[in-house]
Motif scaffolding. Structure first.
Motif, short mmCIF file in Angstrom:
data_model
loop_
_atom_site.label_atom_id
_atom_site.label_comp_id
_atom_site.label_asym_id
_atom_site.label_seq_id
_atom_site.Cartn_x
_atom_site.Cartn_y
_atom_site.Cartn_z
N VAL A 81 19.20 -9.08 82.79
CA VAL A 81 19.59 -10.48 82.60
C VAL A 81 20.17 -11.03 83.90
O VAL A 81 19.84 -12.16 84.32
CB VAL A 81 20.62 -10.61 81.46
N ALA A 82 21.04 -10.22 84.54
CA ALA A 82 21.63 -10.67 85.80
C ALA A 82 20.57 -10.87 86.87
O ALA A 82 20.60 -11.86 87.62
CB ALA A 82 22.68 -9.65 86.26
N THR A 119 10.33 -18.68 81.71
CA THR A 119 10.33 -18.79 83.16
C THR A 119 10.05 -17.42 83.80
O THR A 119 10.03 -16.38 83.12
CB THR A 119 11.69 -19.30 83.65
N ILE A 120 9.87 -17.45 85.14
CA ILE A 120 9.64 -16.20 85.87
C ILE A 120 10.87 -15.30 85.75
O ILE A 120 10.77 -14.09 85.56
CB ILE A 120 9.33 -16.49 87.35
N GLY A 121 12.06 -15.92 85.86
CA GLY A 121 13.28 -15.13 85.72
C GLY A 121 13.39 -14.50 84.34
O GLY A 121 13.81 -13.34 84.20
N ILE A 179 11.02 -11.54 84.15
CA ILE A 179 11.61 -10.35 84.79
C ILE A 179 12.69 -9.75 83.89
O ILE A 179 12.80 -8.52 83.77
CB ILE A 179 12.17 -10.72 86.17
N THR A 180 13.48 -10.62 83.25
CA THR A 180 14.50 -10.13 82.33
C THR A 180 13.87 -9.36 81.18
O THR A 180 14.34 -8.26 80.81
CB THR A 180 15.32 -11.31 81.78
N ILE A 181 12.79 -9.90 80.60
CA ILE A 181 12.14 -9.24 79.47
C ILE A 181 11.53 -7.91 79.89
O ILE A 181 11.65 -6.89 79.19
CB ILE A 181 11.08 -10.16 78.86
N VAL A 182 10.87 -7.90 81.06
CA VAL A 182 10.28 -6.64 81.54
C VAL A 182 11.37 -5.60 81.79
O VAL A 182 11.23 -4.42 81.45
CB VAL A 182 9.44 -6.89 82.81
#
Length: 557
Positions: free
Chosen positions: A41-42, A273-275, A278-281
């Motif tokens: 998340v961060a 979003t892209i962020g 990345i958080t989900i991955v």
């Protein structure tokens, strides 16, 4: 037969005693899991709010925040590990002491388990059972981590969060269904391993008599059969473990792959979003840790429950007598018509002040007699009493204060001979000197400071026998039973030992029983009981019995 209620009582007691350690460990490990879940998340937040916007101040704040997150993450795990490790080893020590106390104090326990199995339970199973508190904390922390992950995914995308919340319970329940299989296989493996250890211990302890009557090939055959049974049980437990771990790894990987695929599809559609992608991955990669942690807890739980069942069986085993009793006095040691393998109606009495020798050409008969007196076996018929009370009914500590059975196998504990001779009772220098000289150990000043390697391995067989004899004499019990105490010494030393033993033990209130075929020892006895066919066939002094051809053949060498 193991009682499930006894296991539940044991497990409940473990968690009650260690509730503080378990709660604190679970709290800190849960904090660690929350921090682990917040790492993706961060990173996603940094990408959306600092990298994508090229905001330098936001980037600096993000670096400091991530540093703080990892500091809390690391310290939370270490602190939780400290609380749980301390609780685990404290509980293992407590269970071990309870087990030893049940075996060695009071009237003892009735059990079919051999000495090697009891040692395995007190040593390894106690620790495995105590590790239940770590499993409880790990499971709680994993569930917290999964809950936080599901909450974050629900916030990002409801469908992903709901899919995860449905998929994880199905996965955990499916893995839990394999737990009983692993537990049964593990219990069988532990049982077989304990029997193999017990068989090996018994064979090593009885190697001399096995060689004496040519039983080594049969002993090897029996151990090979027990060892192969243990191997088969171990292989079965390993196959169950491999199946379990393979299934948990495959299903977890499949779940991660599905979550990652849907996340990529949603990012292409613009739903996240892209962020957030990345958080989900990152969360999909992280989620394997708590899921596999839960799966491992199920596997380890099977092992710990099997161990807890064995410990509970020992702790709740019925006593050999309703209560350990005190004998009325030292009294006589009496065997009345005792029947057991090796003995067929043996009767004899050793009164205070007597030194009685038992001579037998049959090693099984001598083994049976020493094992009956040491409490290693109970008679099938007849009685073995001290001061009029059955040995099986006597309180263990009271029995040991009154009678010492020194086995033929020598066990020395201590870094010096002086440490070995320390029996825990205050003895004067004159007493120590008398015991050392009676055992033909040499001058006092040259003996007590002699350093020993592990279990006295730097001593010869004869030296070890003499140290053990000195220790037995120094214990100064009212009743002393010696089994072949001079088989490894030369003839001159044997005569010195016989004279020293008679000088210390004859007369007064001491009763001494010597199980041996040594002519010097038997010649010093008040009377000799000759045993053949498992029963007394003659009684008299050594010189008179030598007129019997069968007695002369048994003792002369």
């Amino acid at each position: 037969m193991q009682d499930p209620r006894a296991t539940r009582r044991l497990v409940g007691g473990i968690f009650r005693r260690q509730r503080a350690a378990t709660a604190l460990g679970a709290l800190f490990w849960s904090l660690h899991q929350v921090c682990e879940a917040l790492v993706p998340v961060a990173i996603g937040t940094v990408i959306d709010r600092a990298v994508a916007t090229s905001d330098g101040s936001a980037m600096a704040a993000s670096v400091l925040a991530i540093f703080g997150l990892f500091a809390v993450l690391t310290m939370a795990w270490r602190t939780g590990f400290w609380f749980l490790s301390r609780g685990t080893y404290e509980e293992a020590h407590l269970l071990r002491m309870q087990a030893v106390r049940r075996i060695l104090t009071g009237a003892g326990i009735r059990t079919d388990r051999q000495t090697g199995e009891l040692l395995s339970i007190t040593a390894s199973d106690s620790l495995a059972a105590a590790e239940l508190i770590q499993l409880g904390a790990r499971a709680a922390a994993a569930l917290v981590g999964l809950a936080v992950t599901a909450g974050i995914l629900l916030r990002i995308d409801a469908s992903l969060g709901l899919g995860l919340m449905i998929g994880i319970p199905i996965l955990v329940l499916g893995l839990n269904a394999l737990g009983p299989v692993v537990e049964r296989r593990t219990a069988a493996q532990q049982q077989a391993a304990g029997l193999a250890a017990a068989t090996a211990s018994d064979l090593l302890a009885g190697l001399r008599p096995l060689r004496g009557f040519g039983g080594v090939p049969e002993g090897v055959r029996r151990y090979r059969r027990t060892s192969r049974t243990s191997l088969a049980a171990t292989m079965g437990a390993m196959r169950a473990s491999a199946t379990f771990l393979g299934a948990s790894t495959f299903t977890t990987g499949l779940l991660v792959a599905i979550v990652t695929a849907f996340s990529g599809w949603f990012a292409l559609q613009g739903r996240i979003t892209i962020g957030e992608l990345i958080t989900i991955v990152g969360l999909a990669a992280f989620i394997s840790d708590p899921v596999l942690g839960l799966a491992d807890c199920v596997f380890q739980l099977a092992i710990s429950r099997a161990s807890a069942a064995r410990v509970a069986e020992l702790l709740e085993a019925p006593p050999r007598a309703e209560s350990g009793r005190e004998p009325a006095g030292a009294g006589s040691l009496v065997l009345s018509a005792v029947v057991t393998p090796g003995l067929d109606g043996l009767s004899l009495e050793v009164a205070p002040g007597e030194m009685v020798g038992v001579a037998s050409a049959s090693i099984p008969a001598a083994d049976a007699l020493s094992e009956l007196l040491s409490g290693e076996r109970l008679p099938h018929a007849g009685r073995v009493t001290l001061g009029g009370t059955d040995l099986a009914d006597l309180e263990h500590a009271s029995l040991r204060r009154r009678m010492l059975v020194e086995p033929h196998a020598v066990h020395l504990f201590g870094s010096t001979i002086g440490a070995v001779l320390d029996t825990g009772d205050a003895r004067s220098e004159a007493d120590i000197r008398a015991a050392v000289e009676a055992a033909a150990l040499g001058e006092l000043g040259d003996t007590l400071e002699h350093e020993l390697l592990d279990h006295g391995s730097n001593l010869s067989g004869g030296q070890r026998q003499r140290v053990a004899l000195a220790r037995a004499l120094l214990a100064d019990r009212p009743v002393l039973v010696l089994r072949d105490p001079t088989t490894a010494v030369d003839a001159v030393t044997e005569h010195r030992i016989a004279a020293g033993l008679a000088g210390l033990r004859l007369g007064g209130a001491h009763a001494t029983l010597v199980i041996s075929t040594s002519p010097p020892l038997l010649a010093r006895c008040d009377r000799v009981v000759f045993v053949a066919g498992g029963r007394v066939v003659a009684t008299g002094n050594h010189a008179d019995l030598l007129t019997r051809p069968d007695y002369a053949e048994a003792v002369l060498r």
